[in-house]
Every structure is written in structure tokens, then in C-alpha cells.
Design a protein around this motif. Sequence first.
Motif, PDB file in Angstrom:
ATOM      1  N   GLU A 143     -30.457  49.506  67.951  1.00  0.00           N
ATOM      2  CA  GLU A 143     -30.784  49.093  69.132  1.00  0.00           C
ATOM      3  C   GLU A 143     -31.790  47.672  68.881  1.00  0.00           C
ATOM      4  O   GLU A 143     -31.469  46.849  69.807  1.00  0.00           O
ATOM      5  N   ALA A 144     -32.583  47.696  67.881  1.00  0.00           N
ATOM      6  CA  ALA A 144     -33.461  46.575  67.669  1.00  0.00           C
ATOM      7  C   ALA A 144     -32.333  45.170  67.347  1.00  0.00           C
ATOM      8  O   ALA A 144     -32.546  44.119  67.676  1.00  0.00           O
ATOM      9  N   TRP A 145     -31.387  45.641  66.565  1.00  0.00           N
ATOM     10  CA  TRP A 145     -30.290  44.619  65.972  1.00  0.00           C
ATOM     11  C   TRP A 145     -29.589  44.101  67.469  1.00  0.00           C
ATOM     12  O   TRP A 145     -29.215  43.035  67.276  1.00  0.00           O
ATOM     13  N   GLN A 146     -29.353  44.912  68.239  1.00  0.00           N
ATOM     14  CA  GLN A 146     -28.413  44.705  69.408  1.00  0.00           C
ATOM     15  C   GLN A 146     -29.331  43.769  70.267  1.00  0.00           C
ATOM     16  O   GLN A 146     -28.498  42.700  70.695  1.00  0.00           O
ATOM     17  N   ALA A 147     -30.509  43.968  70.467  1.00  0.00           N
ATOM     18  CA  ALA A 147     -31.295  43.159  71.027  1.00  0.00           C
ATOM     19  C   ALA A 147     -31.502  41.986  70.560  1.00  0.00           C
ATOM     20  O   ALA A 147     -31.447  40.818  71.011  1.00  0.00           O
ATOM     21  N   TRP A 152     -29.940  35.879  70.428  1.00  0.00           N
ATOM     22  CA  TRP A 152     -29.515  34.665  69.428  1.00  0.00           C
ATOM     23  C   TRP A 152     -28.388  34.087  70.651  1.00  0.00           C
ATOM     24  O   TRP A 152     -28.463  32.818  70.859  1.00  0.00           O
ATOM     25  N   ALA A 153     -27.754  34.900  71.070  1.00  0.00           N
ATOM     26  CA  ALA A 153     -26.661  34.190  72.121  1.00  0.00           C
ATOM     27  C   ALA A 153     -27.255  33.737  73.287  1.00  0.00           C
ATOM     28  O   ALA A 153     -26.816  32.496  73.778  1.00  0.00           O
ATOM     29  N   ASP A 159     -30.100  26.104  74.181  1.00  0.00           N
ATOM     30  CA  ASP A 159     -30.566  25.167  73.232  1.00  0.00           C
ATOM     31  C   ASP A 159     -30.008  23.755  74.091  1.00  0.00           C
ATOM     32  O   ASP A 159     -28.845  23.638  74.437  1.00  0.00           O
ATOM     33  N   LYS A 160     -30.932  22.697  73.708  1.00  0.00           N
ATOM     34  CA  LYS A 160     -30.761  21.472  74.482  1.00  0.00           C
ATOM     35  C   LYS A 160     -29.937  20.630  73.676  1.00  0.00           C
ATOM     36  O   LYS A 160     -29.146  20.051  74.428  1.00  0.00           O
ATOM     37  N   HIS A 198     -25.812  33.818  65.734  1.00  0.00           N
ATOM     38  CA  HIS A 198     -27.043  33.073  65.337  1.00  0.00           C
ATOM     39  C   HIS A 198     -26.895  31.612  65.593  1.00  0.00           C
ATOM     40  O   HIS A 198     -25.853  30.838  65.287  1.00  0.00           O
ATOM     41  N   PRO A 199     -27.867  31.008  66.037  1.00  0.00           N
ATOM     42  CA  PRO A 199     -27.732  29.601  66.599  1.00  0.00           C
ATOM     43  C   PRO A 199     -27.516  28.728  65.274  1.00  0.00           C
ATOM     44  O   PRO A 199     -26.789  27.759  65.498  1.00  0.00           O
TER      45      PRO A 199
END
Length: 235
Positions: A143-147, A152-153, A159-160, A198-199
Motif C-alpha cells: 500500500e505504501a509503494w502504491q501510494a 510520482w505520477a 513538474d514545471k 519516477h520523475p
Amino acid sequence: MNLFERLLHRRLCNEQSTEGGQAATASTGATDTSQGTGETQQQTQVQDNAQGTESEKGSETQKTEAELAAEKEASDKAEKDKKPEGAPEKYEFQAGEGVELDNEALKDFEPVARDLNLTNEQAQKLVDAYPKILAGVQQRQAEAWQAQTEQWAADVKADKEIGGDKLTANLSSAQRALDQFGTPELKEYLNGTGLGNHPELVKAFIKIGKAMSEDGMVDGSNQGQRSAAEVLYGK
């Protein structure tokens, strides 16, 4: 003996007879009184003896109860002493229904159980609880990884540099680079793990895709264009 002497003698005899009767009566009364007193004393003594006997019986009963309590306590202690306490020479664990024992985990667990001086029963309880604890930990981690991947998305979209109105074009460049250099296994891994969101990874693929569009790729006949290694690693 004249008449006067006879009268005097008779009177003296009568007085003696009267005094003797009174004395006898007094003696008899004293005897009766003494007998009554004796009987009363005997009755009192009998009652005292009876009360003493009942008191002794009560004392014996109390003493018996105390002895029974002491015997029970000794028996309980002896029974407790029979039960094995502390770590056994060798732990023997049983797998629960539908559960397979993790032998590698048990190798790490047994020294800890022995150091804690756990009985086999106590250690078995922890072994039984381990799958439930592990499942709960894994669920919370998922659940933490999903969040995290969802965050990230959201960061990419906001993101500017690459997000906002430029997001669609930038993602097209990133997809072009991934199609060119990524294997099916890499694509599946990035999608399955969520690392594709991941950005920094997205930015890297966007740069590769733009570089491919601007400079083209080496195909063996065009020696003036940049190679894939140059696009990826700046060589």
C-alpha cells in the motif's frame, strides 16, 4: 423418786429427745445438701468436658483443613516442577494448516528463541503468528509503494519542466526512446513496479527521445549521425 422428781426427769428426757431429732434433721439436711452440691458439680464438670471435647474437635478440624491446604500447595508445586520450562535441547515446530514452514527463517529464529529461554510451546506460538505478521507487513508495504508511485505520477504532471501543457509531447518522446532501447522485459518491469512513473526516469527517457528526433540514429550507412551510445551516455 417422788412425783416432782419424776416430772423433772420426764421433762429432761423430752428435751434431749427434741434436741437429738433436730440434730438428726440438720445432719440429714446437710447430707442432702452435700449430695445436691456434688451432683451439681458433677453436671457442671460433664458440661465442661463436653464443651472441651467440642473445642478440641473444632481445633482438630481446623488443623486438618490447614494440612489439606498445605498438601494441595505441595502437590501443585510438584506438578509444576514436572512441567519442562525453558528452551529444550531441540525445537520441534509444526506447520499450521495451509502454511509451509520457512526453514531459513527458522534457522535465524531458533537462536533467538534459545537466548530468550522460550519453551517449545512458547516458540511454536511465535512461529504460528509469523505468517500473519508477515502478511500484514507485506500488505502495508504494498500500500505504501502504491501510494509512492501514484505520487510520482502526480509529480511528473505538475513538474514545471516536463509537465503541464508540455506533458503529452514529452511523454511521446519518452515512449519513443523506450520503444527503441527498452526490451519487453524492461517495459514489463517498469509498469509492474511503478518505477516507470519516477520523475527522474521519465526525464531521462524524454531527453533520449528528443535527442533521437534532433540528431537521428546511426543505421550503418549514415556515418554523420549520432549512435545510440552517444544518445544514451553522451559519447
